[in-house]
Design a protein around this motif. Structure first.
Motif, short mmCIF file in Angstrom:
data_model
loop_
_atom_site.label_atom_id
_atom_site.label_comp_id
_atom_site.label_asym_id
_atom_site.label_seq_id
_atom_site.Cartn_x
_atom_site.Cartn_y
_atom_site.Cartn_z
N LEU A 1 28.70 58.74 27.71
CA LEU A 1 28.63 59.97 28.18
C LEU A 1 27.43 60.70 27.27
CD1 LEU A 1 31.97 60.80 29.15
CD2 LEU A 1 30.27 60.19 30.90
N VAL A 2 26.71 60.29 26.50
CA VAL A 2 26.10 60.88 25.45
C VAL A 2 24.68 60.25 25.28
CG1 VAL A 2 27.89 61.73 24.00
CG2 VAL A 2 26.80 60.11 23.32
N ASP A 3 23.54 60.99 25.23
CA ASP A 3 22.37 60.39 24.98
C ASP A 3 21.99 59.99 23.58
OD1 ASP A 3 21.30 60.66 27.87
OD2 ASP A 3 21.90 62.83 27.47
N ALA A 4 22.43 60.91 22.71
CA ALA A 4 22.10 60.59 21.42
C ALA A 4 23.40 60.84 20.37
CB ALA A 4 21.10 61.27 20.68
N ALA A 5 23.72 60.15 19.43
CA ALA A 5 24.64 60.62 18.38
C ALA A 5 23.92 60.31 17.09
CB ALA A 5 25.62 59.34 18.46
N VAL A 6 24.56 61.29 16.02
CA VAL A 6 24.13 61.15 14.61
C VAL A 6 25.42 61.27 13.93
CG1 VAL A 6 23.22 62.77 13.02
CG2 VAL A 6 21.86 62.43 15.10
N VAL B 1 31.44 75.01 28.99
CA VAL B 1 30.23 74.42 28.53
C VAL B 1 29.14 74.50 29.39
CG1 VAL B 1 28.78 72.71 27.30
CG2 VAL B 1 30.97 73.28 26.50
N LEU B 2 29.57 73.84 30.97
CA LEU B 2 28.78 74.05 31.94
C LEU B 2 28.04 75.22 32.49
CD1 LEU B 2 27.05 72.08 33.97
CD2 LEU B 2 29.25 72.26 35.36
N ASP B 3 29.15 76.34 32.33
CA ASP B 3 28.98 77.42 32.76
C ASP B 3 27.77 78.13 31.70
OD1 ASP B 3 30.49 77.71 35.19
OD2 ASP B 3 31.87 78.74 33.99
N ALA C 1 24.93 65.26 34.69
CA ALA C 1 24.59 65.56 36.35
C ALA C 1 23.50 66.54 36.52
CB ALA C 1 25.90 65.65 37.23
N THR C 2 23.45 67.76 35.64
CA THR C 2 22.51 68.58 35.93
C THR C 2 21.06 68.08 35.20
OG1 THR C 2 22.83 69.74 33.85
CG2 THR C 2 24.26 70.48 35.57
N GLY C 3 21.00 67.19 34.44
CA GLY C 3 19.94 66.70 33.86
C GLY C 3 19.82 66.91 32.40
N LEU C 4 20.71 67.72 32.07
CA LEU C 4 20.93 67.99 30.68
C LEU C 4 21.14 66.85 29.75
CD1 LEU C 4 22.77 71.59 30.76
CD2 LEU C 4 20.14 70.97 30.31
#
Length: 155
Positions: A58-63, A144-146, A31-34
């Protein structure tokens, strides 16, 4: 053989459970754009199940190590996840339980590594875990967000 493989796959799927705070933490980060990535030493069962797991959305990339043909702490894995996220390794926060010497590997590639030392940490017997990790740690994924927003973690 096919029946045995199906039984193994089903047994492994039962192990793919999320931490209670995983989905809320990842949702808040996104939600923060990360961008969020997953780097896992795993067997083919996780790779086969990945698209159907709640975490995958919920993830943008996985290895996944079984697909990359490498295991942590191979530097190529850390470079690959950063590349798939579209950032330099130095721009990455790496959070892990220390299995496979991942924290040392992430740090060596320039990532900021943090051990996730949650309440159940001592119950987990991760392969080659860095029990003596001298760096910073988090006690939950909620932190992690903090961290991503610049609030310091415990040393």
């Amino acid at each position: 053989m096919a029946a045995a493989c199906a039984v193994r796959l089903e047994a492994q799927r039962e192990l793919f459970t999320l931490r209670e705070d995983a989905a809320p933490a990842l949702t808040a980060l996104r939600a923060t754009g990360l961008r969020v990535g997953v780097l896992s030493d795993c067997t083919v069962e996780l790779a086969e199940s990945w698209p159907s797991l709640p975490l995958s959305g919920l993830v943008d990339a996985a290895v996944l190590s079984c697909e990359a043909g490498r295991r942590k702490p191979d530097p190529e894995l850390f470079r690959l996840i950063a590349q798939r996220l579209g950032v330099a390794p130095q721009e990455c926060l790496y959070i892990g339980d220390g299995g496979g010497r991942e924290l040392t590997g992430a740090s060596a590639c320039g990532m900021r590594a943090f051990m996730l030392r949650a309440e159940d940490w001592w119950d987990d017997d991760a392969h080659s875990r860095e029990d003596d990790w001298p760096g910073p740690y988090l006690s939950s994924l909620r932190e992690v967000l903090d961290l991503a927003l610049g609030v310091p973690a415990a040393e």
